[in-house]
Design an enzyme around this catalytic site. Structure first.
Site, PDB file in Angstrom:
ATOM      1  N   HIS A  10      47.797  49.023  36.896  1.00  0.00           N
ATOM      2  CA  HIS A  10      48.886  49.579  35.827  1.00  0.00           C
ATOM      3  C   HIS A  10      49.450  48.655  35.134  1.00  0.00           C
ATOM      4  O   HIS A  10      49.417  47.310  35.482  1.00  0.00           O
ATOM      5  CB  HIS A  10      50.129  50.407  36.662  1.00  0.00           C
ATOM      6  CG  HIS A  10      50.619  49.733  37.451  1.00  0.00           C
ATOM      7  ND1 HIS A  10      51.630  48.794  37.135  1.00  0.00           N
ATOM      8  CD2 HIS A  10      50.801  49.322  38.581  1.00  0.00           C
ATOM      9  CE1 HIS A  10      52.300  48.081  38.096  1.00  0.00           C
ATOM     10  NE2 HIS A  10      51.754  48.447  39.184  1.00  0.00           N
ATOM     11  N   GLU A 106      49.965  52.464  46.045  1.00  0.00           N
ATOM     12  CA  GLU A 106      49.947  50.877  46.547  1.00  0.00           C
ATOM     13  C   GLU A 106      50.394  50.843  48.134  1.00  0.00           C
ATOM     14  O   GLU A 106      50.787  51.798  48.613  1.00  0.00           O
ATOM     15  CB  GLU A 106      51.242  50.368  45.702  1.00  0.00           C
ATOM     16  CG  GLU A 106      51.591  48.848  45.752  1.00  0.00           C
ATOM     17  CD  GLU A 106      50.381  47.840  45.733  1.00  0.00           C
ATOM     18  OE1 GLU A 106      49.261  48.028  46.513  1.00  0.00           O
ATOM     19  OE2 GLU A 106      50.269  47.028  44.866  1.00  0.00           O
TER      20      GLU A 106
END
Length: 237
Positions: A10, A106
């Site tokens: 990201h 994550e």
């Protein structure tokens, strides 16, 4: 050409800028992070360009916003959107659907969420604990390396069975088997290691915010997964 798995971290957030570990905390991209991702999308994404694959994305909004900014031009609406943008604003550039999955969220940093590596070292020193290595130690109150390996190995097996296997047996073309994963720094580095069957303790890979990496196979053999060198890059404004 063997089918590929593209990985994109990201775009930049305030916490990625200052080195704070960001697992479950949902942060927006910075303005600069948004601009760089838009540039990456214009340069790399589309049926006539490098990346035109099926897609997996993390449930975190920073990853989903990154996917939006790549302007993939999917025929179907994105899973988190109520409607698809009008075609004159977002022309169809790929035929792929998008799947949101916890498998590529994550690493759960647990007690280390929001802390920098320096703060973690200081905290461990105060407790008389040794140096921290996430690949070996995991995170107290969060995930262990074994936890991460289990979920990554499962999604890698799914990619190979559903998308890459048919390319090798001739029932699908390599282009139809390409996959894109939009996720996060630590989990994508771990993903690349597990792609090649290596233990996480051997990790010596980095992927900066907004960076792109490419995974595939040697000798057109699904039993020889490999990292394509030269495939990790970021497009500047």
């Amino acid at each position: 050409m063997a089918p590929r798995c593209f990985i994109i971290r990201h775009g930049e957030t305030e916490w990625s800028l200052n080195g704070r570990h960001t697992g479950t905390t949902d942060l927006a991209l910075t303005p600069n992070g948004e601009k760089r991702i838009k540039s990456t999308g214009k340069a790399l994404v589309g049926n006539d360009r490098l990346i035109a694959p099926r897609k997996y994305v993390s449930p975190r909004s920073r990853a989903q916003r990154t996917l939006e900014l790549l302007e993939l031009g999917c025929r179907e609406r994105l899973p988190w959107a109520e409607t698809r943008r009008p075609e004159d604003e977002e022309p169809i550039r790929t035929e792929a659907n998008v799947e949101v999955t916890e498998a590529v969220r994550e690493w759960d940093y647990g007690d280390y969420e929001g802390l920098t590596s320096k703060q973690i070292r200081e905290m461990r020193a105060e407790k008389g604990e040794g140096p921290w290595d996430i690949w070996r130690d995991g995170c107290p109150g969060g995930e262990s390396p074994e936890d991460v390996i289990r979920r990554l190995d499962a999604v890698i097996a799914e990619i190979r069975q559903k998308y890459h296997g048919p390319c090798f047996d001739g029932s699908s073309s390599s282009e139809q088997g390409d996959v894109l994963i939009v996720a996060h720094g630590h989990i994508l580095r771990a993903f690349a290691m597990r792609w090649t069957g290596k233990p996480l303790t051997e990790t010596a890979l980095i992927l900066e915010a907004g960076g792109v990496g490419t995974l595939s196979y040697e000798h057109h053999n699904i039993e020889e997964p490999a990292v394509i060198l030269g495939g990790g890059f970021v497009v500047d404004n």
